[in-house]
Motif scaffolding. Structure first.
Motif, PDB file in Angstrom:
ATOM      1  N   GLY A  13       0.830  -1.217   0.000  1.00  0.00           N
ATOM      2  CA  GLY A  13       0.000   0.000   0.000  1.00  0.00           C
ATOM      3  C   GLY A  13       0.851   1.249   0.000  1.00  0.00           C
ATOM      4  O   GLY A  13       0.515   2.260   0.615  1.00  0.00           O
ATOM      5  N   ILE A  18       0.982   6.918   4.202  1.00  0.00           N
ATOM      6  CA  ILE A  18       1.975   6.419   5.155  1.00  0.00           C
ATOM      7  C   ILE A  18       2.942   5.463   4.461  1.00  0.00           C
ATOM      8  O   ILE A  18       4.161   5.524   4.679  1.00  0.00           O
ATOM      9  CB  ILE A  18       1.264   5.713   6.334  1.00  0.00           C
ATOM     10  N   LEU A  38      -2.357  -1.714  -5.154  1.00  0.00           N
ATOM     11  CA  LEU A  38      -3.404  -2.322  -5.979  1.00  0.00           C
ATOM     12  C   LEU A  38      -3.185  -2.046  -7.458  1.00  0.00           C
ATOM     13  O   LEU A  38      -3.285  -2.943  -8.286  1.00  0.00           O
ATOM     14  CB  LEU A  38      -4.770  -1.729  -5.584  1.00  0.00           C
ATOM     15  N   VAL A  74      -3.007  -7.477  -1.856  1.00  0.00           N
ATOM     16  CA  VAL A  74      -2.398  -8.294  -0.795  1.00  0.00           C
ATOM     17  C   VAL A  74      -3.354  -9.357  -0.229  1.00  0.00           C
ATOM     18  O   VAL A  74      -2.911 -10.237   0.500  1.00  0.00           O
ATOM     19  CB  VAL A  74      -1.846  -7.424   0.365  1.00  0.00           C
ATOM     20  N   GLU A 200      -4.871  10.681   2.893  1.00  0.00           N
ATOM     21  CA  GLU A 200      -6.133  10.598   2.144  1.00  0.00           C
ATOM     22  C   GLU A 200      -7.182   9.811   2.919  1.00  0.00           C
ATOM     23  O   GLU A 200      -8.383  10.041   2.781  1.00  0.00           O
ATOM     24  CB  GLU A 200      -5.898   9.973   0.766  1.00  0.00           C
TER      25      GLU A 200
HETATM   26  P1  NAP Z   1      -4.222   5.496   2.368  1.00  0.00           P
HETATM   27  O1  NAP Z   1      -3.726   6.877   2.123  1.00  0.00           O
HETATM   28  O2  NAP Z   1      -5.666   5.199   2.098  1.00  0.00           O
HETATM   29  O3  NAP Z   1      -3.290   4.474   1.568  1.00  0.00           O
HETATM   30  C1  NAP Z   1      -3.557   3.093   1.595  1.00  0.00           C
HETATM   31  C2  NAP Z   1      -2.921   2.461   0.379  1.00  0.00           C
HETATM   32  O4  NAP Z   1      -3.192   1.044   0.443  1.00  0.00           O
HETATM   33  C3  NAP Z   1      -3.516   2.976  -0.931  1.00  0.00           C
HETATM   34  O5  NAP Z   1      -2.481   3.244  -1.851  1.00  0.00           O
HETATM   35  C4  NAP Z   1      -4.391   1.825  -1.384  1.00  0.00           C
HETATM   36  O6  NAP Z   1      -4.530   1.700  -2.797  1.00  0.00           O
HETATM   37  C5  NAP Z   1      -3.597   0.624  -0.850  1.00  0.00           C
HETATM   38  N1  NAP Z   1      -4.408  -0.577  -0.803  1.00  0.00           N
HETATM   39  C6  NAP Z   1      -5.721  -0.698  -0.457  1.00  0.00           C
HETATM   40  N2  NAP Z   1      -6.113  -1.973  -0.568  1.00  0.00           N
HETATM   41  C7  NAP Z   1      -5.042  -2.690  -1.002  1.00  0.00           C
HETATM   42  C8  NAP Z   1      -4.829  -4.060  -1.329  1.00  0.00           C
HETATM   43  N3  NAP Z   1      -5.820  -4.966  -1.228  1.00  0.00           N
HETATM   44  N4  NAP Z   1      -3.603  -4.447  -1.753  1.00  0.00           N
HETATM   45  C9  NAP Z   1      -2.601  -3.530  -1.864  1.00  0.00           C
HETATM   46  N5  NAP Z   1      -2.736  -2.232  -1.586  1.00  0.00           N
HETATM   47  C10 NAP Z   1      -3.955  -1.806  -1.157  1.00  0.00           C
HETATM   48  O7  NAP Z   1      -4.001   5.066   3.907  1.00  0.00           O
HETATM   49  P2  NAP Z   1      -2.950   5.590   5.004  1.00  0.00           P
HETATM   50  O8  NAP Z   1      -3.624   6.623   5.804  1.00  0.00           O
HETATM   51  O9  NAP Z   1      -1.636   5.877   4.382  1.00  0.00           O
HETATM   52  O10 NAP Z   1      -2.872   4.288   5.939  1.00  0.00           O
HETATM   53  C11 NAP Z   1      -1.858   3.298   5.794  1.00  0.00           C
HETATM   54  C12 NAP Z   1      -2.013   2.260   6.903  1.00  0.00           C
HETATM   55  O11 NAP Z   1      -1.979   2.915   8.185  1.00  0.00           O
HETATM   56  C13 NAP Z   1      -3.339   1.503   6.852  1.00  0.00           C
HETATM   57  O12 NAP Z   1      -3.140   0.166   7.255  1.00  0.00           O
HETATM   58  C14 NAP Z   1      -4.184   2.231   7.877  1.00  0.00           C
HETATM   59  O13 NAP Z   1      -5.218   1.410   8.379  1.00  0.00           O
HETATM   60  C15 NAP Z   1      -3.133   2.569   8.923  1.00  0.00           C
HETATM   61  N6  NAP Z   1      -3.507   3.703   9.779  1.00  0.00           N
HETATM   62  C16 NAP Z   1      -3.735   4.948   9.257  1.00  0.00           C
HETATM   63  C17 NAP Z   1      -4.084   5.990  10.108  1.00  0.00           C
HETATM   64  C18 NAP Z   1      -4.331   7.383   9.613  1.00  0.00           C
HETATM   65  O14 NAP Z   1      -4.732   8.229  10.432  1.00  0.00           O
HETATM   66  N7  NAP Z   1      -4.150   7.698   8.340  1.00  0.00           N
HETATM   67  C19 NAP Z   1      -4.204   5.757  11.492  1.00  0.00           C
HETATM   68  C20 NAP Z   1      -3.974   4.472  11.985  1.00  0.00           C
HETATM   69  C21 NAP Z   1      -3.620   3.463  11.114  1.00  0.00           C
HETATM   70  P3  NAP Z   1      -5.745   2.445  -3.572  1.00  0.00           P
HETATM   71  O15 NAP Z   1      -5.423   3.876  -3.499  1.00  0.00           O
HETATM   72  O16 NAP Z   1      -5.675   1.902  -4.951  1.00  0.00           O
HETATM   73  O17 NAP Z   1      -6.991   2.072  -2.836  1.00  0.00           O
END
Ligand code: NAP
Length: 265
Positions: A13, A18, A38, A74, A200
């Motif tokens: 991802g 992050i 993805l 994944v 995002e």
């Molecule tokens: P994000 O901006 O939504 O990025 C997530 C990435 O994961 C996107 O590029 C998305 O691709 C990709 N993805 C989604 N489904 C997938 C799959 N099946 N296989 C491979 N890639 C996939 O999220 P983020 O805020 O950076 O968060 C990253 C991690 O930190 C996540 O596990 C989230 O739960 C955790 N987290 C985030 C926060 C926060 O405040 N942001 C807090 C706690 C934990 P698409 O764009 O194509 O969908």
């Protein structure tokens, strides 16, 4: 000399948010990085924007450069197996895995659909399981490896996130269990539980609750002792520490990185 000179890291991802910050940090510190996401075009584009580790690329690689972008869902066994095989073949090994890919499908329980549940559990839990199972073969054989899993403070319970909180608490049990099983083979397994991180994912939550991004972030900043929101780079720095040699005596832990918000809520 960077802390990850000669190492190969996979970050799932990692096309944005992050994951991209984590990939960038590893690349800055000398690693060759595989960006899995993805969409293959997004993954390749993100890999092309990573700082060059200065390592000569494998001439057989289609993409050139020190890093690699791979389209991979994944939660799909065949895609995970072929992605990890490509990383090892084209980047010459595997030393670090960061299970970061994630999605949200928030809804109160009575409105949550089967798909909302299955998708979230599938990406976070099945995804981390499949990636780790594939990576551990290489880690165990070389008696060295690092796994970092992304949990969340939502694991402690969050209205509208029964699916996500369950997945993120599951990640903590998964992390502790892998630490026990893989520790004797030189593998450290830890988790990070971020609080509010500007990305995002949280911008989409702002839209869902009817607030502007600015107001949503300001409210989150107000709620925690350090009076700011977190940024992807805060999580990247934590992941880099947990994957470094200095953290060799730390395993099975979940490190909360939330500006102290949980202390006061
Ligand atoms: P994000 O901006 O939504 O990025 C997530 C990435 O994961 C996107 O590029 C998305 O691709 C990709 N993805 C989604 N489904 C997938 C799959 N099946 N296989 C491979 N890639 C996939 O999220 P983020 O805020 O950076 O968060 C990253 C991690 O930190 C996540 O596990 C989230 O739960 C955790 N987290 C985030 C926060 C926060 O405040 N942001 C807090 C706690 C934990 P698409 O764009 O194509 O969908």
């Amino acid at each position: 000399m960077g802390r990850f000179e000669g190492k190969v890291a996979v970050v799932t991802g990692a096309a944005r948010g992050i994951g991209f910050a984590v990939a960038t940090r590893f690349a800055e510190e000398g690693a060759r990085v595989a960006v899995l996401d993805l969409d293959e075009a997004n993954a390749v584009d993100a890999a092309s924007r990573l700082p060059d580790s200065g390592v000569t690329s494998d001439p057989s690689s289609q993409q050139g450069g020190a890093h690699l972008g791979i389209g991979c869902d994944v939660s799909k066994t065949d895609q995970v197996q072929s992605a990890v095989a490509r990383v090892v073949g084209e980047l010459g090994g595997l030393h670090i895995l960061v299970n970061n890919a994630g999605i949200t499908r928030d809804n109160l329980l009575f409105k949550m659909t089967d798909d909302d549940w299955d998708l979230v559990i599938g990406v976070h839990l099945r995804g981390a399981f499949l990636m780790s199972r594939e990576a551990q073969q290489h880690f165990v054989a070389q008696k060295a490896g690092k796994i970092v899993n992304l949990s969340s403070v939502s694991a402690f319970g969050n209205r509208g996130q029964a699916n996500y909180a369950t997945a993120k608490m599951g990640i903590q049990g998964f992390t502790r269990t892998l630490a026990i099983e893989l520790g004797p083979f030189g593998v450290n397994v830890n988790a990070i539980a971020p609080g509010f991180i500007a990305s995002e994912m949280t911008d989409a939550t702002a839209a869902r609750v009817g607030l502007s991004v600015e107001d949503f972030r300001a409210a989150a900043a107000e709620r925690n002792p350090v009076r700011r929101v977190g940024f992807p780079e805060d999580i990247a720095a934590t992941a880099a520490f947990l994957c470094s040699d200095e953290a060799g005596y730390i395993t099975g832990q979940t490190l909360v990185v939330d500006g102290g918000a949980k202390l006061v809520s």
